[in-house]
Design an enzyme around this catalytic site. Structure first.
Site, PDB file in Angstrom:
ATOM      1  N   GLU A   1      42.711  42.887  20.793  1.00 20.60           N
ATOM      2  CA  GLU A   1      42.402  42.124  19.571  1.00 20.60           C
ATOM      3  C   GLU A   1      41.383  42.942  18.807  1.00 20.60           C
ATOM      4  O   GLU A   1      40.253  43.081  19.262  1.00 20.60           O
ATOM      5  CB  GLU A   1      41.785  40.767  19.935  1.00 20.60           C
TER       6      GLU A   1
ATOM      7  N   CYS B   1      35.998  39.408  12.567  1.00 20.61           N
ATOM      8  CA  CYS B   1      37.250  40.157  12.392  1.00 20.61           C
ATOM      9  C   CYS B   1      38.051  39.571  11.248  1.00 20.61           C
ATOM     10  O   CYS B   1      38.783  40.279  10.563  1.00 20.61           O
ATOM     11  CB  CYS B   1      38.065  40.112  13.674  1.00 20.61           C
TER      12      CYS B   1
ATOM     13  N   GLY C   1      37.509  43.814  20.191  1.00 18.21           N
ATOM     14  CA  GLY C   1      36.498  44.716  19.651  1.00 18.21           C
ATOM     15  C   GLY C   1      37.098  45.558  18.533  1.00 18.21           C
ATOM     16  O   GLY C   1      38.130  45.202  17.951  1.00 18.21           O
TER      17      GLY C   1
HETATM   18  P1  NAD Z   1      33.168  47.533  19.914  1.00 16.83           P
HETATM   19  O1  NAD Z   1      34.537  48.087  19.906  1.00 16.83           O
HETATM   20  O2  NAD Z   1      32.042  48.389  19.515  1.00 16.83           O
HETATM   21  O3  NAD Z   1      32.809  46.996  21.390  1.00 16.83           O
HETATM   22  C1  NAD Z   1      33.608  46.026  22.031  1.00 16.83           C
HETATM   23  C2  NAD Z   1      33.443  46.152  23.526  1.00 16.83           C
HETATM   24  O4  NAD Z   1      34.041  47.368  23.969  1.00 16.83           O
HETATM   25  C3  NAD Z   1      31.995  46.196  23.997  1.00 16.83           C
HETATM   26  O5  NAD Z   1      31.882  45.403  25.156  1.00 16.83           O
HETATM   27  C4  NAD Z   1      31.780  47.660  24.314  1.00 16.83           C
HETATM   28  O6  NAD Z   1      30.775  47.892  25.271  1.00 16.83           O
HETATM   29  C5  NAD Z   1      33.144  48.031  24.854  1.00 16.83           C
HETATM   30  N1  NAD Z   1      33.462  49.464  24.841  1.00 16.83           N
HETATM   31  C6  NAD Z   1      32.973  50.425  24.037  1.00 16.83           C
HETATM   32  N2  NAD Z   1      33.562  51.617  24.328  1.00 16.83           N
HETATM   33  C7  NAD Z   1      34.426  51.388  25.339  1.00 16.83           C
HETATM   34  C8  NAD Z   1      35.339  52.213  26.070  1.00 16.83           C
HETATM   35  N3  NAD Z   1      35.472  53.515  25.833  1.00 16.83           N
HETATM   36  N4  NAD Z   1      36.102  51.641  27.023  1.00 16.83           N
HETATM   37  C9  NAD Z   1      36.013  50.321  27.274  1.00 16.83           C
HETATM   38  N5  NAD Z   1      35.156  49.486  26.624  1.00 16.83           N
HETATM   39  C10 NAD Z   1      34.379  50.017  25.661  1.00 16.83           C
HETATM   40  O7  NAD Z   1      33.226  46.194  19.017  1.00 16.83           O
HETATM   41  P2  NAD Z   1      32.028  45.256  18.568  1.00 16.83           P
HETATM   42  O8  NAD Z   1      31.189  45.980  17.564  1.00 16.83           O
HETATM   43  O9  NAD Z   1      31.362  44.632  19.738  1.00 16.83           O
HETATM   44  O10 NAD Z   1      32.828  44.073  17.849  1.00 16.83           O
HETATM   45  C11 NAD Z   1      33.190  44.127  16.508  1.00 16.83           C
HETATM   46  C12 NAD Z   1      34.638  44.516  16.357  1.00 16.83           C
HETATM   47  O11 NAD Z   1      35.461  43.585  17.051  1.00 16.83           O
HETATM   48  C13 NAD Z   1      35.123  44.478  14.915  1.00 16.83           C
HETATM   49  O12 NAD Z   1      35.974  45.564  14.678  1.00 16.83           O
HETATM   50  C14 NAD Z   1      35.892  43.164  14.845  1.00 16.83           C
HETATM   51  O13 NAD Z   1      36.856  43.126  13.814  1.00 16.83           O
HETATM   52  C15 NAD Z   1      36.498  43.086  16.213  1.00 16.83           C
HETATM   53  N6  NAD Z   1      36.828  41.717  16.603  1.00 16.83           N
HETATM   54  C16 NAD Z   1      38.144  41.383  16.663  1.00 16.83           C
HETATM   55  C17 NAD Z   1      38.505  40.077  16.984  1.00 16.83           C
HETATM   56  C18 NAD Z   1      39.959  39.678  17.039  1.00 16.83           C
HETATM   57  O14 NAD Z   1      40.263  38.639  17.602  1.00 16.83           O
HETATM   58  N7  NAD Z   1      40.863  40.452  16.468  1.00 16.83           N
HETATM   59  C19 NAD Z   1      37.521  39.119  17.263  1.00 16.83           C
HETATM   60  C20 NAD Z   1      36.182  39.519  17.221  1.00 16.83           C
HETATM   61  C21 NAD Z   1      35.843  40.824  16.888  1.00 16.83           C
END
Ligand code: NAD
Length: 496
Positions: free
Chosen positions: A250, A284, A227
């Site tokens: 990640e 990402c 995320g």
């Molecule tokens: P996000 O960080 O908003 O959410 C990701 C997950 O974290 C969700 O399931 C969310 O409910 C959960 N979450 C939110 N707050 C939390 C907390 N305090 N504690 C635990 N969990 C919590 O990300 P998103 O908008 O769903 O995804 C997009 C992001 O992910 C972008 O920054 C992208 O670059 C990244 N991403 C990285 C990769 C990689 O492999 N590096 C792959 C895909 C996406």
């Protein structure tokens, strides 16, 4: 027709939580046709973690062949339900059909890659010391692992953690993104069909409150997260007093394509346009910066603008669409904020990123591809647009006078996920490679390409130096050293 909600999946059964809030899953490309409703209760996390902890001893001690057989059944379930899943994924994540098809294919291959190659990385090995003492390295599973997924690759990225975690003997509680709960439920259905023992895999729906429980709980040995960097940092902060927990994070990117004057410019323009705008830049590893050698910038830009203008925006379930909507109202607001920042930071707008609100008859979070040019680095201005992840279809073009400056610009952002280098010269590529500080580097290929047979992960704010992809069995296990001295007591010298 709305998708059928079945509940959380805990201890081998789908259960609807009793005291719960309703969460609506939208179709971001067609707001009048939501995907469905699920129920969210942070209390459900407790039951799921208890179930996973109870299942751990038997699952971790099951012979590897037994665990492989269960994961093969999961793969068969994925294949049986593949076409319906592609449609659900396209609708719920707003992902073009072709892209959704590729995601499901990669998910199916994940099991093969892990069984044939990934597990090979954590195979026990023996050593013999000079004095006849036997040594062995064995890989022990960590215990209960929380897998927290993003919305943009809601099936493949969590499965990239879940498959190696289960194969290596851990048990799992998975929380999908609140934007893609039905994709999460679908994964749980396939794992249910695989006949895993109760509690080995569990699913709980919800947002940050449920995520926080899955992070902090003392039963959890590791958090496998994909995320944003902001959430990854919050997870690190929440576990600051639990240093024993494994954090495989990640996170985001602000990736660049470096285009040298000797590059095949048609190739570089085409690859960069699709890496910037496919899935509306919500990857990402999207290209969000193109760093050009100044002397050929004009020639490249003509080709790039032509390629960008051909990008087909539209409803993800229609054939030929490259760029669907953004995921949410908040994502559109964030995109618009950065469009303003680009102007304030002195960029020239070559293509404005506009919010459309509709596409044909459909209401949705549609925006247009944006391109901004910076002739020389902004001085005395804020640098939010320049260095922060937007997670939308925007690319900034930066001009540099030479190789040195190109590498410097590549490395100036806080992220370090991936870089593309376009040049006909292998020695120039190798020189750049040695100084590029990202976790992955593509040679004459867009940033969005990766292989499941290689590590996947970034440096700096993009990751926690625990690469996923093929390398995920490493963070799902800990190596344990075992020493055995078979000599009789009389033959053993006393330690001095
Ligand atoms: P996000 O960080 O908003 O959410 C990701 C997950 O974290 C969700 O399931 C969310 O409910 C959960 N979450 C939110 N707050 C939390 C907390 N305090 N504690 C635990 N969990 C919590 O990300 P998103 O908008 O769903 O995804 C997009 C992001 O992910 C972008 O920054 C992208 O670059 C990244 N991403 C990285 C990769 C990689 O492999 N590096 C792959 C895909 C996406």
């Amino acid at each position: 027709m709305p998708a059928a909600y079945r509940g959380n999946y805990i201890s081998g059964r789908f259960l609807r939580p009793v005291k719960a809030e309703e969460l609506i899953s939208e179709d971001p490309g067609d707001l009048l046709e939501p995907v469905g409703k699920v129920h969210v209760s942070p209390e459900a996390a407790e039951g799921a973690l208890q179930a996973a902890a109870k299942a751990f001893p038997a699952w971790s001690q099951m012979p590897l062949a037994g665990r492989i057989q269960k994961l093969r059944r999961f793969q068969q379930a994925l294949r049986r339900r593949q076409s319906a899943f592609v449609t659900l994924l396209a609708k719920e994540a707003g992902k073009p059909l072709a892209e959704a098809g590729r995601e499901v294919d990669r998910l199916i291959h994940k099991v093969d890659e892990m069984v044939t190659l990934g597990l090979g990385l954590v195979r026990p090995y023996s050593v013999k010391s000079e004095r006849g003492i036997l040594g062995e390295c064995r890989w022990r599973p960590l215990g209960v692992l929380s897998v927290i997924g993003p919305f943009n690759f809601p099936a493949h990225t969590p499965a990239s953690h879940i498959v190696p975690a289960l194969l290596t003997g851990n048990t799992v509680v998975f929380k999908p993104s609140e934007y893609t709960p039905f994709v999460g439920q679908w994964l749980a259905e396939c794992l249910d069909e695989a006949g895993l023992p109760a509690g080995v895999f569990n699913l709980v729906q919800g947002g940050s409150a449920v995520g926080a429980k899955l992070v902090e709980h003392p039963l959890v040995s590791g958090i496998l997260f994909t995320g944003s960097t902001a959430t990854g940092q919050a997870i690190k902060e929440r576990t600051i007093r639990q240093p024993q927990k494994c954090l495989a994070l990640e996170m985001g990117g602000k990736n660049a394509a470096l285009v040298f004057a000797d590059a095949d410019l048609d190739l570089a323009a085409r690859e960069s346009a699709s890496a910037a705008f496919s899935m509306a830049g919500q990857r990402c590893n999207a290209t969000s910066r193109i760093i050009l050698e100044r002397r050929m910038a004009k020639k490249f830009l003509e080709k790039f603008l032509q390629a960008a203008d051909r990008v087909q925006v539209g409803y993800p379930l229609e054939e030929g669409v490259l760029m669907g909507p953004l995921i949410s109202h908040e994502a559109v607001a964030k995109f618009q904020k950065y469009m303003k920042l680009a102007e304030e930071e002195g960029y020239e707008t070559l293509r404005p990123g506009r919010a459309l609100g509709t596409w044909g008859e459909r209401r949705g979070y549609y925006v247009t591809p944006a391109i901004h040019l910076c002739e020389s680095p902004p001085k005395n201005r804020s640098r939010h647009y320049r260095i922060e992840e937007i997670f939308g279809p925007d690319v900034q073009i930066l001009l540099a006078k030479n190789e040195e400056e190109m590498v410097h610009l590549n490395n100036e952002v806080p992220y370090g996920l991936i870089t593309s280098v376009f040049t006909r010269s292998r020695s120039r590529f190798e020189r750049a490679f040695a100084r590029i500080d990202t976790g992955m580097v593509n040679f004459n290929r867009g940033t969005i390409f990766s292989s499941g047979k290689l590590p996947f992960g970034g440096t700096k704010a993009s990751g926690s130096f625990k690469p996923a992809g093929l390398f995920s069995p490493y963070y799902c296990t800990t190596p344990v050293a075992l020493l055995e001295d078979r000599r009789p007591l009389a033959a053993r010298p006393l330690p001095v």
